[in-house]
Design an enzyme around this catalytic site. Structure first.
Site, PDB file in Angstrom:
ATOM      1  N   ARG A  66       5.076  46.768  14.273  1.00 53.61           N
ATOM      2  CA  ARG A  66       4.826  48.153  13.853  1.00 53.61           C
ATOM      3  C   ARG A  66       3.338  48.479  13.941  1.00 53.61           C
ATOM      4  O   ARG A  66       2.950  49.592  14.319  1.00 53.61           O
ATOM      5  CB  ARG A  66       5.334  48.341  12.419  1.00 53.61           C
ATOM      6  CG  ARG A  66       5.309  49.776  11.944  1.00 53.61           C
ATOM      7  CD  ARG A  66       6.180  49.964  10.717  1.00 53.61           C
ATOM      8  NE  ARG A  66       6.109  51.353  10.246  1.00 53.61           N
ATOM      9  CZ  ARG A  66       5.602  51.720   9.084  1.00 53.61           C
ATOM     10  NH1 ARG A  66       5.138  50.799   8.244  1.00 53.61           N
ATOM     11  NH2 ARG A  66       5.576  52.983   8.741  1.00 53.61           N
ATOM     12  N   HIS A  70       1.600  51.668  16.015  1.00 52.85           N
ATOM     13  CA  HIS A  70       0.772  52.664  15.346  1.00 52.85           C
ATOM     14  C   HIS A  70      -0.655  52.651  15.880  1.00 52.85           C
ATOM     15  O   HIS A  70      -1.347  53.676  15.816  1.00 52.85           O
ATOM     16  CB  HIS A  70       0.770  52.420  13.837  1.00 52.85           C
ATOM     17  CG  HIS A  70       1.992  52.930  13.155  1.00 52.85           C
ATOM     18  ND1 HIS A  70       1.959  53.812  12.091  1.00 52.85           N
ATOM     19  CD2 HIS A  70       3.316  52.704  13.388  1.00 52.85           C
ATOM     20  CE1 HIS A  70       3.197  54.098  11.708  1.00 52.85           C
ATOM     21  NE2 HIS A  70       4.027  53.429  12.472  1.00 52.85           N
ATOM     22  N   SER A  80      -8.126  50.375  16.524  1.00 52.71           N
ATOM     23  CA  SER A  80      -8.712  51.310  15.555  1.00 52.71           C
ATOM     24  C   SER A  80      -7.920  51.338  14.251  1.00 52.71           C
ATOM     25  O   SER A  80      -8.479  51.628  13.187  1.00 52.71           O
ATOM     26  CB  SER A  80      -8.800  52.713  16.149  1.00 52.71           C
ATOM     27  OG  SER A  80      -7.527  53.206  16.516  1.00 52.71           O
ATOM     28  N   ASN A  98       0.562  55.998   7.888  1.00 55.92           N
ATOM     29  CA  ASN A  98       0.193  54.581   7.968  1.00 55.92           C
ATOM     30  C   ASN A  98       0.150  53.862   6.626  1.00 55.92           C
ATOM     31  O   ASN A  98      -0.147  52.670   6.571  1.00 55.92           O
ATOM     32  CB  ASN A  98      -1.177  54.436   8.649  1.00 55.92           C
ATOM     33  CG  ASN A  98      -1.134  54.731  10.125  1.00 55.92           C
ATOM     34  OD1 ASN A  98      -0.114  54.525  10.778  1.00 55.92           O
ATOM     35  ND2 ASN A  98      -2.228  55.232  10.663  1.00 55.92           N
ATOM     36  N   HIS A 195      13.315  49.049  16.075  1.00 55.28           N
ATOM     37  CA  HIS A 195      13.888  49.150  14.729  1.00 55.28           C
ATOM     38  C   HIS A 195      15.036  48.166  14.531  1.00 55.28           C
ATOM     39  O   HIS A 195      15.748  48.245  13.532  1.00 55.28           O
ATOM     40  CB  HIS A 195      14.367  50.579  14.466  1.00 55.28           C
ATOM     41  CG  HIS A 195      13.255  51.555  14.277  1.00 55.28           C
ATOM     42  ND1 HIS A 195      13.448  52.926  14.208  1.00 55.28           N
ATOM     43  CD2 HIS A 195      11.910  51.364  14.133  1.00 55.28           C
ATOM     44  CE1 HIS A 195      12.277  53.527  14.036  1.00 55.28           C
ATOM     45  NE2 HIS A 195      11.330  52.603  13.983  1.00 55.28           N
ATOM     46  N   ASP A 272      17.960  44.576  10.331  1.00 53.15           N
ATOM     47  CA  ASP A 272      18.914  43.598  10.859  1.00 53.15           C
ATOM     48  C   ASP A 272      19.767  43.081   9.704  1.00 53.15           C
ATOM     49  O   ASP A 272      19.766  41.889   9.382  1.00 53.15           O
ATOM     50  CB  ASP A 272      18.201  42.451  11.582  1.00 53.15           C
ATOM     51  CG  ASP A 272      17.071  41.852  10.770  1.00 53.15           C
ATOM     52  OD1 ASP A 272      16.697  42.432   9.731  1.00 53.15           O
ATOM     53  OD2 ASP A 272      16.549  40.802  11.180  1.00 53.15           O
TER      54      ASP A 272
END
Length: 357
Positions: A66, A70, A80, A98, A195, A272
């Site tokens: 993730r 992002h 960054s 975030n 996901h 999951d």
């Protein structure tokens, strides 16, 4: 080397060649094995350190996966997202999209190991994309080659973080957000397959379970039995004000319930939920066809003809999904990279190296 081992090695080399051929021209300034002379141990250090962390805490894999999304989606793969706030600039970490990111401490550990072996050589941006690849493998997904040579940004871009896809986006919004970063409809469906792993906090899907869209019913695209399961996991009753504020077009700023009797960690659903043995990608796409998408943005993939077609294909052919996922992760990892004299190599991923900051 045994005959079987030789055959496996040959197949891997062929696979690498095929995958590399799909890398987009945007990363032509990157190189395969960029650190072969300056830090030949780089990828092994990242792999072994991440594996040690994963053996103690398997949630590190989806957390880093993730993180890389992002990072790359905002202003390119420049690390960054790892920067802390300073008196001179804000931090992407502090923005609403975030605030639930995790894994920064694990990146610090890996960076420390790299600095012990090759001080000031390996960028945090390269560390992150290689760690993400290893995280995909640990989660049961495909291996793919990663070109390296990225440099780190000396700026954070908190204002652009609000362009990140939201778990509450409808299908047209999702497609538009990904298209703005150069991803096709098919690639959007593929990337959301990430996901397949991780934990989703109830605050991101609770409003689907109760008075959805101003009605007295849950989201009609949600399987009723699955909705009951999600309610039992969240163990929450929506307040009247939250129920009345729900809409068919969810806002990008989810509001957690204030009536929960469980901790935030407990109030989460495993993506999951049938176990990692179910296969990276299989449960996710088959679940969407059964109305068992946990997030609104995921279930919306069945709302369009083209996206639903790809969902059906991936649900029935995990090999196709793995191949496509590898290719799109390679494309994501090469988005708007800084190379050469652009950017820097941070020794601490949380701070820019320039004394200006």
């Amino acid at each position: 080397m045994t005959q079987d081992a030789k055959i496996l090695h040959l197949l891997l080399l062929i696979g690498y060649s095929l995958l590399i051929s799909f890398i987009s021209p945007s990363d032509s300034s990157l190189e395969y094995d960029y650190y072969r002379e300056s830090c030949p141990q780089a990828q092994q250090v990242i792999r072994s350190t991440l594996r040690r962390i994963y053996d103690r805490n398997s949630t590190v894999a989806p957390a880093i996966l993730r993180l890389v999304f992002h990072d790359c989606f905002v202003q390119g793969c420049d690390a960054s997202v790892l920067l802390d706030r300073t008196v001179f600039m804000g931090s992407e970490k502090d923005t609403l999209p975030n605030q639930s990111l995790r894994g920064f401490d694990h990146i610090d550990i890996i960076k420390s190991e790299l600095e012990n072996v090759c001080p000031g050589v390996v960028s945090c941006a390269d560390l992150l994309v290689v760690a993400a690849r290893e995280s995909v493998v640990l989660a049961g997904g495909p291996f793919y080659p990663v070109h390296t040579g990225r440099k780190d940004s000396d700026h954070s871009f908190p204002e652009i973080s609000y362009e990140l896809p939201s778990p509450l986006d409808d299908l047209p919004t999702t497609i538009a957000r990904f298209a703005s970063r150069g991803f096709t409809v098919k690639e959007t469906v593929t990337l959301l397959g990430a996901h397949s792993t991780g934990m989703i906090h109830c605050k991101f899907f609770e409003r689907r379970l109760y008075k959805f869209g101003g009605t007295d019913q849950p989201d009609p695209s949600l399987d009723p039995e699955f909705a009951e399961l999600l309610r039992s996991v969240c163990n929450s009753t929506q307040t009247q004000s939250q129920s009345e504020s729900s809409s068919a077009s969810p806002s990008a700023s989810p509001s957690p319930s204030t009536t929960s009797t469980k901790s935030d960690e407990e109030r989460s659903m495993k993506m999951d939920y049938e176990g990692r043995g179910s296969g990276f990608g299989i449960l996710y796409y088959r679940g969407l066809l059964q109305g068992r998408g946990i997030l609104f943005v995921d279930q919306q993939l069945t709302a369009g003809e083209e996206t639903a077609s790809w969902v059906r294909q991936y649900a029935s052919d995990v090999s196709m999904f793995h191949k496509d996922f590898a290719q799109v992760m390679m494309k994501l990892s090469s988005t708007q990279v800084l190379t050469g004299l652009s950017g820097e190599v941070r020794t601490n991923c949380r701070e820019v190296s320039s004394s200006l900051w």
